[in-house]
Design a protein around this motif. Structure first.
Motif, PDB file in Angstrom:
ATOM      1  N   ARG A  35       0.836  -1.212   0.000  1.00 37.08           N
ATOM      2  CA  ARG A  35       0.000   0.000   0.000  1.00 37.08           C
ATOM      3  C   ARG A  35       0.864   1.252   0.000  1.00 37.08           C
ATOM      4  O   ARG A  35       0.582   2.219  -0.707  1.00 37.08           O
ATOM      5  CB  ARG A  35      -0.913   0.006   1.214  1.00 37.08           C
ATOM      6  CG  ARG A  35      -1.965   1.126   1.184  1.00 37.08           C
ATOM      7  CD  ARG A  35      -2.363   1.564   2.569  1.00 37.08           C
ATOM      8  NE  ARG A  35      -1.338   2.379   3.192  1.00 37.08           N
ATOM      9  CZ  ARG A  35      -0.865   2.214   4.418  1.00 37.08           C
ATOM     10  NH1 ARG A  35      -1.316   1.250   5.201  1.00 37.08           N
ATOM     11  NH2 ARG A  35       0.070   3.016   4.889  1.00 37.08           N
ATOM     12  N   SER A  49      -5.285  -7.175  -1.224  1.00 39.20           N
ATOM     13  CA  SER A  49      -4.811  -7.080   0.155  1.00 39.20           C
ATOM     14  C   SER A  49      -5.389  -8.191   1.020  1.00 39.20           C
ATOM     15  O   SER A  49      -6.487  -8.684   0.754  1.00 39.20           O
ATOM     16  CB  SER A  49      -5.210  -5.715   0.734  1.00 39.20           C
ATOM     17  OG  SER A  49      -4.915  -5.628   2.106  1.00 39.20           O
ATOM     18  N   ARG A  52      -9.088  -5.416   4.756  1.00 41.95           N
ATOM     19  CA  ARG A  52      -9.886  -4.344   4.153  1.00 41.95           C
ATOM     20  C   ARG A  52      -9.273  -2.964   4.400  1.00 41.95           C
ATOM     21  O   ARG A  52      -9.497  -2.030   3.620  1.00 41.95           O
ATOM     22  CB  ARG A  52     -11.318  -4.407   4.718  1.00 41.95           C
ATOM     23  CG  ARG A  52     -12.263  -3.340   4.187  1.00 41.95           C
ATOM     24  CD  ARG A  52     -13.644  -3.492   4.766  1.00 41.95           C
ATOM     25  NE  ARG A  52     -14.359  -4.623   4.205  1.00 41.95           N
ATOM     26  CZ  ARG A  52     -15.123  -4.539   3.101  1.00 41.95           C
ATOM     27  NH1 ARG A  52     -15.261  -3.389   2.465  1.00 41.95           N
ATOM     28  NH2 ARG A  52     -15.745  -5.606   2.663  1.00 41.95           N
ATOM     29  N   HIS A  54      -6.255  -1.564   4.182  1.00 38.79           N
ATOM     30  CA  HIS A  54      -5.360  -0.944   3.212  1.00 38.79           C
ATOM     31  C   HIS A  54      -6.094  -0.529   1.929  1.00 38.79           C
ATOM     32  O   HIS A  54      -5.909   0.607   1.463  1.00 38.79           O
ATOM     33  CB  HIS A  54      -4.182  -1.866   2.915  1.00 38.79           C
ATOM     34  CG  HIS A  54      -3.322  -2.138   4.112  1.00 38.79           C
ATOM     35  ND1 HIS A  54      -2.837  -1.140   4.925  1.00 38.79           N
ATOM     36  CD2 HIS A  54      -2.884  -3.309   4.652  1.00 38.79           C
ATOM     37  CE1 HIS A  54      -2.113  -1.663   5.901  1.00 38.79           C
ATOM     38  NE2 HIS A  54      -2.134  -2.979   5.761  1.00 38.79           N
ATOM     39  N   PRO A  55      -6.947  -1.377   1.320  1.00 40.12           N
ATOM     40  CA  PRO A  55      -7.722  -0.911   0.172  1.00 40.12           C
ATOM     41  C   PRO A  55      -8.655   0.251   0.509  1.00 40.12           C
ATOM     42  O   PRO A  55      -8.814   1.179  -0.286  1.00 40.12           O
ATOM     43  CB  PRO A  55      -8.517  -2.160  -0.246  1.00 40.12           C
ATOM     44  CG  PRO A  55      -7.709  -3.302   0.242  1.00 40.12           C
ATOM     45  CD  PRO A  55      -7.114  -2.827   1.533  1.00 40.12           C
ATOM     46  N   THR A  56      -9.255   0.203   1.698  1.00 40.34           N
ATOM     47  CA  THR A  56     -10.140   1.297   2.102  1.00 40.34           C
ATOM     48  C   THR A  56      -9.376   2.604   2.208  1.00 40.34           C
ATOM     49  O   THR A  56      -9.874   3.676   1.814  1.00 40.34           O
ATOM     50  CB  THR A  56     -10.820   0.967   3.438  1.00 40.34           C
ATOM     51  OG1 THR A  56     -11.618  -0.207   3.280  1.00 40.34           O
ATOM     52  CG2 THR A  56     -11.706   2.106   3.900  1.00 40.34           C
ATOM     53  N   ALA A  64      -8.050   4.716  -5.416  1.00 39.45           N
ATOM     54  CA  ALA A  64      -8.725   3.519  -5.915  1.00 39.45           C
ATOM     55  C   ALA A  64     -10.126   3.888  -6.391  1.00 39.45           C
ATOM     56  O   ALA A  64     -10.757   4.804  -5.842  1.00 39.45           O
ATOM     57  CB  ALA A  64      -8.794   2.445  -4.829  1.00 39.45           C
ATOM     58  N   ILE A  67     -13.508  -0.969  -4.109  1.00 36.99           N
ATOM     59  CA  ILE A  67     -12.924  -2.116  -3.407  1.00 36.99           C
ATOM     60  C   ILE A  67     -13.929  -3.263  -3.410  1.00 36.99           C
ATOM     61  O   ILE A  67     -15.137  -3.024  -3.333  1.00 36.99           O
ATOM     62  CB  ILE A  67     -12.495  -1.759  -1.971  1.00 36.99           C
ATOM     63  CG1 ILE A  67     -13.677  -1.299  -1.126  1.00 36.99           C
ATOM     64  CG2 ILE A  67     -11.399  -0.695  -1.981  1.00 36.99           C
ATOM     65  CD1 ILE A  67     -13.319  -1.088   0.340  1.00 36.99           C
ATOM     66  N   CYS A 197      -9.860  -6.551  -2.834  1.00 39.78           N
ATOM     67  CA  CYS A 197      -9.179  -5.914  -3.955  1.00 39.78           C
ATOM     68  C   CYS A 197      -9.456  -4.422  -3.968  1.00 39.78           C
ATOM     69  O   CYS A 197     -10.582  -3.993  -3.699  1.00 39.78           O
ATOM     70  CB  CYS A 197      -9.670  -6.479  -5.282  1.00 39.78           C
ATOM     71  SG  CYS A 197      -9.172  -8.151  -5.635  1.00 39.78           S
ATOM     72  N   ALA A 198      -8.463  -3.647  -4.325  1.00 42.59           N
ATOM     73  CA  ALA A 198      -8.648  -2.242  -4.649  1.00 42.59           C
ATOM     74  C   ALA A 198      -8.437  -2.091  -6.154  1.00 42.59           C
ATOM     75  O   ALA A 198      -7.356  -2.404  -6.674  1.00 42.59           O
ATOM     76  CB  ALA A 198      -7.662  -1.362  -3.890  1.00 42.59           C
ATOM     77  N   THR A 208     -10.906  -8.207 -11.250  1.00 42.02           N
ATOM     78  CA  THR A 208     -11.624  -8.117  -9.982  1.00 42.02           C
ATOM     79  C   THR A 208     -12.912  -8.932 -10.026  1.00 42.02           C
ATOM     80  O   THR A 208     -13.232  -9.662  -9.075  1.00 42.02           O
ATOM     81  CB  THR A 208     -11.949  -6.648  -9.661  1.00 42.02           C
ATOM     82  OG1 THR A 208     -10.736  -5.907  -9.606  1.00 42.02           O
ATOM     83  CG2 THR A 208     -12.668  -6.527  -8.331  1.00 42.02           C
TER      84      THR A 208
END
Length: 227
Positions: A35, A49, A52, A54-56, A64, A67, A197-198, A208
């Motif tokens: 990230r 990831s 949650r 880090h994608p958030t 991004a 997600i 996923c982001a 995705t």
């Protein structure tokens, strides 16, 4: 297409990509550190990831487009078999003060974050264990796990630790290694790991969608992940 993906996906990734028609260039590593690389401007289309958070964070920063959750995992405990006493379970081993406990690195690697949550769920006993635990892999400055080795097997075989707390998706492989025993951690103490996923660029939307498909979930389940 370029993907940055959690290291715990490395073993299942070829089986997943065998069902995806487009070539994918994938770099694996601790999700927290990946990230940071995206935040520093490293090009990537998709970030997969092991949590949650880090994608958030990337979504909140506008880095991004969306997600999408696609898999789950839990924790297990791997111990050197000759250290087991009759009647031992995960709790007696973690609270035996002469055993060296290794984990992944909190903040850098979600496995380490989930392990810290495990200690919290253990209450007072977990606080004592937290103080003894050593973050030996998955960090910015920790030695990399040698190619072809599993973290638990490497740390225990090299005498760096007596037991390791890590993802349960590795348990089938670890149970094939002589001298190691894998123990389950009850669900009430075992924080679920959510893989998310982001989508960084529109080019990643097809991948995705595939990762969230029934076919991909079947492949992930066969590899020890939850769907």
């Amino acid at each position: 297409m370029r993907v940055l993906a959690a290291g715990s996906l490395k073993s299942v990734w070829p089986a997943l990509m065998a069902h995806f028609p487009q070539p994918v260039d994938t770099l694996f590593g601790p999700a927290g550190l990946l990230r940071e690389r995206i935040e520093a401007g490293e090009p990537c289309d998709l970030f997969a990831s092991a949590n949650r958070a880090h994608p958030t964070s990337l979504l909140d920063q506008g880095r991004a487009l969306s997600i999408v959750p696609f898999a789950s995992n839990t924790l297990c405990l791997t111990v050197r078999s000759d250290l087991l006493h009759p009647g031992d379970d995960w709790l007696t081993l973690l609270t035996r003060r002469n055993l060296r406990i290794a984990t992944s690195t909190p903040g850098a690697d979600p496995s380490g974050d989930y392990t810290q949550r495990l200690f919290t769920l253990m209450g007072d006993a977990g606080e004592v264990v937290r103080q003894r635990a050593m973050a030996l892999v998955g960090g910015r400055d920790t030695p990399p796990v040698p190619h072809g080795r599993l973290a638990a097997e490497w740390l225990i075989r090299e005498g760096k630790a007596d037991l390791f707390i890590g993802y349960a998706s590795y348990r089938s492989a670890l149970r094939q290694i002589a001298g190691l025993t894998v123990l389950e951690i009850p669900a009430v103490f075992n924080p679920p790991a959510e893989y998310v996923c982001a989508v960084i660029t529109p080019q990643a939307e097809a991948l995705t969608a595939f990762l969230a498909s029934p076919l991909a979930k079947s492949v992930l389940r066969q590899a020890g992940f939850g769907g």
